[in-house]
Structure formats: structure tokens, C-alpha cells
Design a protein around this motif. Structure first.
Motif, PDB file in Angstrom:
ATOM      1  N   LEU A 180       1.527   3.337  49.923  1.00 19.17           N
ATOM      2  CA  LEU A 180       0.073   3.370  50.010  1.00 19.17           C
ATOM      3  C   LEU A 180      -0.431   4.455  49.061  1.00 19.17           C
ATOM      4  O   LEU A 180      -0.028   5.611  49.161  1.00 19.17           O
ATOM      5  CB  LEU A 180      -0.385   3.671  51.436  1.00 19.17           C
ATOM      6  CG  LEU A 180       0.132   2.748  52.543  1.00 19.17           C
ATOM      7  CD1 LEU A 180      -0.550   3.082  53.854  1.00 19.17           C
ATOM      8  CD2 LEU A 180      -0.054   1.287  52.203  1.00 19.17           C
ATOM      9  N   GLN A 181      -1.330   4.072  48.169  1.00 23.41           N
ATOM     10  CA  GLN A 181      -1.823   5.005  47.151  1.00 23.41           C
ATOM     11  C   GLN A 181      -3.354   4.973  47.135  1.00 23.41           C
ATOM     12  O   GLN A 181      -3.955   3.956  46.791  1.00 23.41           O
ATOM     13  CB  GLN A 181      -1.270   4.622  45.783  1.00 23.41           C
ATOM     14  CG  GLN A 181      -1.599   5.603  44.672  1.00 23.41           C
ATOM     15  CD  GLN A 181      -0.901   5.210  43.379  1.00 23.41           C
ATOM     16  OE1 GLN A 181      -1.208   4.180  42.772  1.00 23.41           O
ATOM     17  NE2 GLN A 181       0.056   6.012  42.962  1.00 23.41           N
ATOM     18  N   ALA A 182      -3.984   6.075  47.535  1.00 25.07           N
ATOM     19  CA  ALA A 182      -5.443   6.160  47.551  1.00 25.07           C
ATOM     20  C   ALA A 182      -5.967   6.289  46.124  1.00 25.07           C
ATOM     21  O   ALA A 182      -5.496   7.132  45.359  1.00 25.07           O
ATOM     22  CB  ALA A 182      -5.893   7.337  48.389  1.00 25.07           C
ATOM     23  N   VAL A 183      -6.934   5.445  45.770  1.00 27.44           N
ATOM     24  CA  VAL A 183      -7.599   5.532  44.475  1.00 27.44           C
ATOM     25  C   VAL A 183      -8.827   6.416  44.586  1.00 27.44           C
ATOM     26  O   VAL A 183      -9.078   7.273  43.741  1.00 27.44           O
ATOM     27  CB  VAL A 183      -7.987   4.131  43.973  1.00 27.44           C
ATOM     28  CG1 VAL A 183      -8.738   4.216  42.646  1.00 27.44           C
ATOM     29  CG2 VAL A 183      -6.751   3.254  43.828  1.00 27.44           C
ATOM     30  N   ALA A 185     -12.183   7.304  47.904  1.00 23.54           N
ATOM     31  CA  ALA A 185     -12.451   7.338  49.338  1.00 23.54           C
ATOM     32  C   ALA A 185     -12.442   5.972  49.996  1.00 23.54           C
ATOM     33  O   ALA A 185     -12.249   5.861  51.209  1.00 23.54           O
ATOM     34  CB  ALA A 185     -13.789   8.026  49.600  1.00 23.54           C
ATOM     35  N   VAL A 186     -12.642   4.907  49.214  1.00 24.54           N
ATOM     36  CA  VAL A 186     -12.752   3.578  49.805  1.00 24.54           C
ATOM     37  C   VAL A 186     -11.782   2.550  49.207  1.00 24.54           C
ATOM     38  O   VAL A 186     -11.781   1.406  49.622  1.00 24.54           O
ATOM     39  CB  VAL A 186     -14.198   3.038  49.682  1.00 24.54           C
ATOM     40  CG1 VAL A 186     -15.164   3.908  50.457  1.00 24.54           C
ATOM     41  CG2 VAL A 186     -14.610   2.940  48.218  1.00 24.54           C
ATOM     42  N   THR A 187     -10.969   2.951  48.258  1.00 22.53           N
ATOM     43  CA  THR A 187     -10.074   2.014  47.582  1.00 22.53           C
ATOM     44  C   THR A 187      -8.614   2.416  47.782  1.00 22.53           C
ATOM     45  O   THR A 187      -8.247   3.558  47.531  1.00 22.53           O
ATOM     46  CB  THR A 187     -10.378   1.937  46.075  1.00 22.53           C
ATOM     47  OG1 THR A 187     -11.773   1.710  45.876  1.00 22.53           O
ATOM     48  CG2 THR A 187      -9.588   0.818  45.422  1.00 22.53           C
ATOM     49  N   LEU A 188      -7.822   1.468  48.237  1.00 24.50           N
ATOM     50  CA  LEU A 188      -6.403   1.703  48.506  1.00 24.50           C
ATOM     51  C   LEU A 188      -5.567   0.698  47.745  1.00 24.50           C
ATOM     52  O   LEU A 188      -5.858  -0.506  47.752  1.00 24.50           O
ATOM     53  CB  LEU A 188      -6.129   1.567  50.008  1.00 24.50           C
ATOM     54  CG  LEU A 188      -4.667   1.653  50.447  1.00 24.50           C
ATOM     55  CD1 LEU A 188      -4.144   3.072  50.285  1.00 24.50           C
ATOM     56  CD2 LEU A 188      -4.509   1.186  51.890  1.00 24.50           C
ATOM     57  N   LYS A 189      -4.504   1.173  47.083  1.00 25.15           N
ATOM     58  CA  LYS A 189      -3.538   0.306  46.427  1.00 25.15           C
ATOM     59  C   LYS A 189      -2.219   0.346  47.193  1.00 25.15           C
ATOM     60  O   LYS A 189      -1.844   1.387  47.742  1.00 25.15           O
ATOM     61  CB  LYS A 189      -3.282   0.745  44.982  1.00 25.15           C
ATOM     62  CG  LYS A 189      -4.384   0.419  44.002  1.00 25.15           C
ATOM     63  CD  LYS A 189      -3.965   0.808  42.585  1.00 25.15           C
ATOM     64  CE  LYS A 189      -5.012   0.414  41.559  1.00 25.15           C
ATOM     65  NZ  LYS A 189      -4.572   0.763  40.167  1.00 25.15           N
ATOM     66  N   ILE A 190      -1.540  -0.784  47.242  1.00 20.34           N
ATOM     67  CA  ILE A 190      -0.172  -0.830  47.758  1.00 20.34           C
ATOM     68  C   ILE A 190       0.714  -1.157  46.568  1.00 20.34           C
ATOM     69  O   ILE A 190       0.601  -2.234  45.969  1.00 20.34           O
ATOM     70  CB  ILE A 190      -0.021  -1.874  48.880  1.00 20.34           C
ATOM     71  CG1 ILE A 190      -0.894  -1.482  50.084  1.00 20.34           C
ATOM     72  CG2 ILE A 190       1.437  -1.944  49.323  1.00 20.34           C
ATOM     73  CD1 ILE A 190      -2.306  -1.918  50.000  1.00 20.34           C
ATOM     74  N   VAL A 191       1.572  -0.204  46.192  1.00 18.48           N
ATOM     75  CA  VAL A 191       2.324  -0.294  44.948  1.00 18.48           C
ATOM     76  C   VAL A 191       3.799   0.019  45.190  1.00 18.48           C
ATOM     77  O   VAL A 191       4.204   0.411  46.282  1.00 18.48           O
ATOM     78  CB  VAL A 191       1.755   0.690  43.896  1.00 18.48           C
ATOM     79  CG1 VAL A 191       0.303   0.361  43.574  1.00 18.48           C
ATOM     80  CG2 VAL A 191       1.881   2.134  44.382  1.00 18.48           C
ATOM     81  N   ASN A 192       4.562  -0.128  44.135  1.00 19.04           N
ATOM     82  CA  ASN A 192       5.985   0.191  44.171  1.00 19.04           C
ATOM     83  C   ASN A 192       6.168   1.630  43.692  1.00 19.04           C
ATOM     84  O   ASN A 192       6.065   1.919  42.510  1.00 19.04           O
ATOM     85  CB  ASN A 192       6.754  -0.775  43.266  1.00 19.04           C
ATOM     86  CG  ASN A 192       8.252  -0.664  43.423  1.00 19.04           C
ATOM     87  OD1 ASN A 192       8.777   0.426  43.607  1.00 19.04           O
ATOM     88  ND2 ASN A 192       8.943  -1.795  43.337  1.00 19.04           N
ATOM     89  N   GLY A 193       6.417   2.526  44.635  1.00 16.86           N
ATOM     90  CA  GLY A 193       6.595   3.926  44.264  1.00 16.86           C
ATOM     91  C   GLY A 193       7.955   4.216  43.673  1.00 16.86           C
ATOM     92  O   GLY A 193       8.163   5.234  43.019  1.00 16.86           O
ATOM     93  N   LYS A 194       8.899   3.297  43.873  1.00 16.59           N
ATOM     94  CA  LYS A 194      10.245   3.460  43.332  1.00 16.59           C
ATOM     95  C   LYS A 194      10.272   3.148  41.844  1.00 16.59           C
ATOM     96  O   LYS A 194      10.946   3.832  41.058  1.00 16.59           O
ATOM     97  CB  LYS A 194      11.216   2.554  44.085  1.00 16.59           C
ATOM     98  CG  LYS A 194      12.667   2.679  43.669  1.00 16.59           C
ATOM     99  CD  LYS A 194      13.540   1.762  44.515  1.00 16.59           C
ATOM    100  CE  LYS A 194      15.008   1.858  44.116  1.00 16.59           C
ATOM    101  NZ  LYS A 194      15.851   0.934  44.928  1.00 16.59           N
ATOM    102  N   THR A 195       9.519   2.113  41.466  1.00 16.57           N
ATOM    103  CA  THR A 195       9.447   1.716  40.060  1.00 16.57           C
ATOM    104  C   THR A 195       7.974   1.528  39.690  1.00 16.57           C
ATOM    105  O   THR A 195       7.456   0.407  39.712  1.00 16.57           O
ATOM    106  CB  THR A 195      10.222   0.408  39.799  1.00 16.57           C
ATOM    107  OG1 THR A 195      11.517   0.489  40.407  1.00 16.57           O
ATOM    108  CG2 THR A 195      10.373   0.153  38.307  1.00 16.57           C
ATOM    109  N   PRO A 196       7.258   2.611  39.385  1.00 12.73           N
ATOM    110  CA  PRO A 196       5.822   2.516  39.101  1.00 12.73           C
ATOM    111  C   PRO A 196       5.531   1.582  37.933  1.00 12.73           C
ATOM    112  O   PRO A 196       6.299   1.492  36.972  1.00 12.73           O
ATOM    113  CB  PRO A 196       5.444   3.966  38.752  1.00 12.73           C
ATOM    114  CG  PRO A 196       6.487   4.807  39.418  1.00 12.73           C
ATOM    115  CD  PRO A 196       7.752   4.001  39.337  1.00 12.73           C
ATOM    116  N   GLY A 197       4.418   0.845  38.057  1.00  8.49           N
ATOM    117  CA  GLY A 197       3.978  -0.025  36.976  1.00  8.49           C
ATOM    118  C   GLY A 197       4.390  -1.467  37.101  1.00  8.49           C
ATOM    119  O   GLY A 197       3.862  -2.329  36.387  1.00  8.49           O
ATOM    120  N   VAL A 198       5.337  -1.777  38.003  1.00  6.86           N
ATOM    121  CA  VAL A 198       5.753  -3.175  38.168  1.00  6.86           C
ATOM    122  C   VAL A 198       4.727  -3.909  39.025  1.00  6.86           C
ATOM    123  O   VAL A 198       3.983  -3.289  39.789  1.00  6.86           O
ATOM    124  CB  VAL A 198       7.157  -3.263  38.797  1.00  6.86           C
ATOM    125  CG1 VAL A 198       8.180  -2.583  37.909  1.00  6.86           C
ATOM    126  CG2 VAL A 198       7.166  -2.653  40.195  1.00  6.86           C
TER     127      VAL A 198
END
Length: 285
Positions: A180-183, A185-198
Motif C-alpha cells: 500500500l503506497q499513499a500518493v 491524502a485521498v489517493t492510494l496505490k497498490i504496487v509491487n514493493g519488491k520490484t518497483p515499476g512492474v
């Protein structure tokens, strides 16, 4: 330009009308102003805010700044360090926050002290103050230094020095799957923290759903949001689908709580560097 004083007994001529009216305007400006302005201490920095929440902001409580407010003309105040902003009751110190000078109803404008000495209602007895879910609380760290504790016996607020922050408590950085990565106050991204950018935030063993695509959620800044990875089964076509959502839907066959999000603050619940295994769940479907 010189403005010479007149000594007693000296000849004196009546002032021109323009100068007399300008003097009156100056005096009126110092006497007849917003009642909230009378509460501003010397050396403080204040800005206007609009309460964009559904709750009334109480006087001397914490308010988080969540973005710009006002029209394009009002936003020209940025050149002078003072333009209207959107604000909601503060629940943590992840966002810039200040102290409301007066009670402000939803949709109404008020004033915030952003730096300097400010009156504040808070609980606790620590050296520093930070916002929490129940209001402002004094503890061992925070973004405001306690000058005076509240006088509850006489219903007087305490005094804090905004900008007199103490040591921040260390936070663990998570760099695994389904991060979970906060952009903001109101926007949240769910991303791959192991391999950023995929393009995939993680992997599962669910048939047809090995890779789960990154997701972006736009949520309000008032509520605490639970973020789930949910799986659904189409029995007619014998096919699984997945969705990242904020409620465990009644038609979901299984899922996983990834974490929580509120006003730009993330709490990561699921922590893994490997794919999620749901073998028993999907096999029995």
C-alpha cells in the motif's frame, strides 16, 4: 514621505479630505476585523481553510491540510505564502496540520494557525502534541511543543508551539508484494514493493490469476478504509476474477486484508515477499 507631528500651541490646518478619510480607513481596519483575527497571537502564521469534511471542526482542534481551495484568483495568494486550503479534522501527523481558531461547520471557511504559539485543547501530559483519532494528544514525540497544559478546572486551552517538533518515531519501511503506497491524502496505490515499476502488485496460485495488476483507489480523507484483495468465482463459466476493494463483498469466495488507509496514512497488514497461496480455498470452489 514625512508625517510631521503637531506640538501643542502650534498653528494647525485642517487635513485634506482624502488624507482624513484614509486615516479613518486605517483605524477602522485595525478595530473592525473578523472576531477570529482578535485571537491571533503575535508571531503566528495563519491561513484560511474550508472545512471539506462532514464534521464540525471544533475551536482549538487540529486540522489537516489536504489541498488547495478557492478559485484561481484566490490561489494567487501562493505568491505571498497565504492562500485558502481544504482541511479536515486531523487524525495523525502524516499531513501538514494546524490549529483551528474557531468552530467551523462543514463547507464553511475558518482560520488555521500553522506556526507559532497557538491555543489548543489536548489530552495527555507529554512534551509534544500530535493529532490522533480522538483529537490532539500530548506524548513523547510530535510536531508541536507543549508550552502550557490545558487548565481543565477553568476550561482554558493549553498553549503549544507549532513547529517545535520532537523526535519522530521510526516507521518500518515495507518493500514486499501488495504494498500500500499513499500518493496523497485521498489517493492510494497498490504496487509491487519488491520490484518497483512492474505492472503487477503481486502473484497468487489462483487458476487464471497468477498476476494481480496494480490498482489505484481514490478515497475520502475522513474515514478509515480497510483494503482487501478479493476473489470471485463465476460458477457458470468456471472462472475466477480478482478485485482490490474497501469492503469484503458478500459474493467474494475468499480474500486477504492488505492493510488500512486514512488521510494519507498507511498501515500495512499483509507482509510477504512470496506469492499468496489460496490452494485450499480455490480447490474447494
Amino acid at each position: 514621505m514625512n508625517f510631521n507631528d503637531v506640538s501643542p500651541g502650534e498653528p494647525w490646518q485642517a487635513e485634506p479630505a482624502a488624507r482624513y478619510n484614509q486615516l479613518n480607513a486605517l483605524l477602522r481596519g485595525q478595530i473592525e476585523h473578523d472576531p477570529q483575527e482578535k485571537m491571533v497571537f503575535h508571531g503566528t502564521l495563519t491561513i484560511d481553510f474550508i472545512n471539506t469534511s462532514t464534521e464540525t471542526v471544533n475551536a482549538f482542534s487540529g486540522v489537516s491540510v489536504i489541498g488547495a481551495a478557492g478559485n484561481s484568483e484566490e490561489q494567487l495568494g501562493r505568491f505571498f505564502g497565504n492562500c485558502p486550503v481544504n482541511g479536515v479534522p486531523a487524525v495523525n501527523d502524516d499531513l501538514p496540520w494546524g490549529i483551528a481558531l474557531g468552530e467551523t461547520a462543514p463547507g464553511e471557511y475558518g482560520k488555521l494557525i500553522m506556526s507559532g504559539i497557538a491555543p489548543a485543547h489536548f489530552t495527555g501530559s507529554g512534551k509534544f502534541v500530535s493529532p490522533v483519532n480522538s483529537g490532539l494528544c500530548a506524548a513523547d514525540s510530535g510536531n508541536a511543543l507543549v508550552l502550557l497544559l490545558p487548565d481543565t478546572e477553568n476550561a482554558l486551552p493549553g498553549l503549544v508551539i507549532l513547529g517545535g517538533s520532537g523526535p519522530a518515531l521510526p516507521q518500518e519501511e515495507y518493500n514486499g508484494l501488495f504494498k500500500l503506497q499513499a500518493v496523497d491524502a485521498v489517493t492510494l496505490k497498490i504496487v509491487n514493493g519488491k520490484t518497483p515499476g512492474v505492472p503487477d502488485c503481486g502473484y497468487t496460485d489462483v487458476p487464471g490469476l497468477g498476476n494481480i495488476a496494480n490498482a489505484v483507489l481514490t478515497l475520502d480523507a475522513e474515514n478509515l478504509w480497510y483494503i482487501y484483495l478479493l476473489f470471485f468465482y463465476d460458477a457458470e463459466n468456471k472462472r475466477y476474477s480478482a478485485r482490490i476493494g474497501t469492503e469484503f463483498a458478500g459474493d467474494a469466495v475468499f480474500g486477504e486484508l492488505l492493510g488500512t488507509f486514512r488521510a494519507g496514512r498507511v498501515t500495512q497488514v499483509l507482509k510477504t515477499m512470496e506469492r499468496l497461496v489460496f490452494g485450499n480455498d480455490w480447490y474447494l470452489s
